[in-house]
Design an enzyme around this catalytic site. Structure first.
Site, PDB file in Angstrom:
ATOM      1  N   SER A  85       0.802  -1.229   0.000  1.00 29.89           N
ATOM      2  CA  SER A  85       0.000   0.000   0.000  1.00 29.89           C
ATOM      3  C   SER A  85       0.830   1.273   0.000  1.00 29.89           C
ATOM      4  CB  SER A  85      -0.944   0.005   1.205  1.00 29.89           C
ATOM      5  OG  SER A  85      -2.067  -0.818   0.954  1.00 29.89           O
TER       6      SER A  85
ATOM      7  N   LYS B  24       0.186   3.706  -2.760  1.00 35.28           N
ATOM      8  CA  LYS B  24      -0.825   4.767  -2.714  1.00 35.28           C
ATOM      9  C   LYS B  24      -0.210   6.149  -2.558  1.00 35.28           C
ATOM     10  CE  LYS B  24      -4.601   1.876  -0.892  1.00 35.28           C
ATOM     11  NZ  LYS B  24      -3.982   0.648  -0.361  1.00 35.28           N
TER      12      LYS B  24
ATOM     13  N   SER C  71      -6.194   3.531   4.357  1.00 32.40           N
ATOM     14  CA  SER C  71      -5.496   2.776   3.313  1.00 32.40           C
ATOM     15  C   SER C  71      -6.496   2.076   2.401  1.00 32.40           C
ATOM     16  CB  SER C  71      -4.508   1.759   3.909  1.00 32.40           C
ATOM     17  OG  SER C  71      -3.600   1.304   2.929  1.00 32.40           O
TER      18      SER C  71
END
Length: 398
Positions: free
Chosen positions: A79, A82, A139
């Site tokens: 993640s 991102k 997230s």
């Protein structure tokens, strides 16, 4: 001409004041074993152990590398991907192509996406600001896809923007296949590249970085805590965590303390507890062991160089900009500063003319060279003056 060399060792303390305090084997390496022991990374102070498989720590102000463990080896970024999604969103906001109160539609693809979620409603509308918080705090994979589709029409086209931006940043070991970090073949980055993205987020769009400091976010009566433990413990002011089976647990965090900012990237840890513990420990280590030092300010006279046949007998040598270095706190015992220039300098001399160099070295001190510039104009003597100067030279030998 003879070369004048000025050597300053421990006595340099009077001139300095501290500022406020590769190619990868595979795109998807095997998950780290939970029994894997801590192994060392490279630092200016010698080896330091960490259970992280990949690690990179850098000083935001100077770009100095403080910790490097396989920092350019390709790894699953999970993640932490991102962060590039955030960067594209912030660029659209800054250019006026997107508004914080603008509402974006939720597709079935976004709604169905598994993993971390903001829990956006199918066929609903969500503001860009809520979606940003859904990405940063929760997230949320679903939130990231809503943003991607709202900006580019599809996630695939948005990913093209991400990869184009990676090329602009000069990221040699990064390639994205999605906007979430969901495991995929040919989706990879490295610890150094992740740190570069973080630095650009903070430096290029400071007006939006405050979102990263949010410790929790409530959407549709669902409250979620920021997954970055350093943020909700107020030990960092951003950025992202991540986890995949292939990449283990990862963390990118930044902290500003006493005017100095540090960025850390850790990945490949066996548990979330290791991630939190290593993040706290190594962030603290970076601030305790190193400091930013203004060795010389822009207008400081480093030395005065004699001028031959000049209207003035000497010209000040200046760096022309602040010489800011990240040093071990023991730097005064090891640092050596040398000044090299041809002496005397022939007139005329123009302000800003490069006349020599300043070199800094020592144990734990990054080798640095800074051009030395003339700090003033020194015109050549008139013809009678030159004649008298030459005659004086032959008579006195000086």
């Amino acid at each position: 001409m003879p070369t004048r060399r000025l050597l300053l060792a421990a006595g340099v303390a009077t001139l300095a004041a501290p500022a406020l305090a590769l190619a990868a084997p595979a795109h998807r390496p095997a998950a780290p074993k939970k029994t894997e022991p801590a192994t060392p990374g490279d630092t200016p102070l010698g080896p330091v152990d960490t259970v992280a498989r990949w690690a990179y720590i850098t000083d935001f102000n100077t770009g100095a590398t403080l910790f490097d463990k396989a920092a350019e080896e390709r790894m699953p970024p999970s993640s932490m991907t991102k962060m590039m999604t955030q960067y594209i969103v912030y660029s659209m906001l800054a250019s006026g192509r997107l508004k914080l109160d603008q509402q974006l539609p939720v597709s079935e693809k976004a709604w169905r996406k598994q993993g971390s979620k903001m829990f956006v409603p199918l066929d609903g509308l969500v503001t860009v600001q809520d979606l940003i918080l859904g990405v940063v705090v929760d997230s949320g994979n679903d939130a990231a896809i809503v943003l991607a589709e709202g900006i580019s029409g599809s996630e695939d086209q948005f990913v093209d923007l991400m990869n184009a931006q990676a090329r602009k940043f000069g990221l040699r070991n990064t390639h994205f296949m999605n906007c979430t970090g969901w495991p995929a073949d040919d989706h990879y980055s490295c610890a150094r590249d992740i740190a570069t993205i973080a630095i650009h987020l903070i430096r290029d769009y400071p007006q939006y970085y405050h979102f990263d400091s949010e410790t929790q976010f409530t959407y549709d009566k669902i409250k979620q805590q920021n997954r970055n433990a350093l943020v909700w413990r107020h030990l960092a002011d951003g950025l992202k965590t991540g986890h995949t089976d292939a990449g283990g647990y990862g963390l990118c965090a930044s902290s500003l303390r006493g005017g100095r900012r540090v960025v850390i990237v850790l990945n490949g840890m066996p548990t979330s507890r290791d991630r939190d513990g290593e993040g706290v420990r190594l962030m603290g280590w970076a601030f305790v062991q190193f400091e930013d030092v203004v060795l010389f300010s822009a207008a400081d006279t480093v030395d005065n160089a004699p001028v031959y046949l000049g209207a003035q007998p000497s010209v000040p040598l200046v760096a022309g900009h602040d010489v800011l270095l990240t040093m071990p706190r023991s730097w005064l015992q090891t640092a050596k500063v040398t000044v090299d220039y041809a002496s005397p300098v022939p007139a005329p001399v123009a302000r800003g003319q490069v006349l020599g160099k300043l070199s800094i070295a020592g144990q734990g001190v990054p080798p640095t060279e800074v051009p030395l510039l003339a700090g003033a104009d020194v015109p050549r003597l008139s013809l009678p003056g030159r004649a008298l100067a030459v005659l004086s030279h032959y008579v006195t030998g000086s």
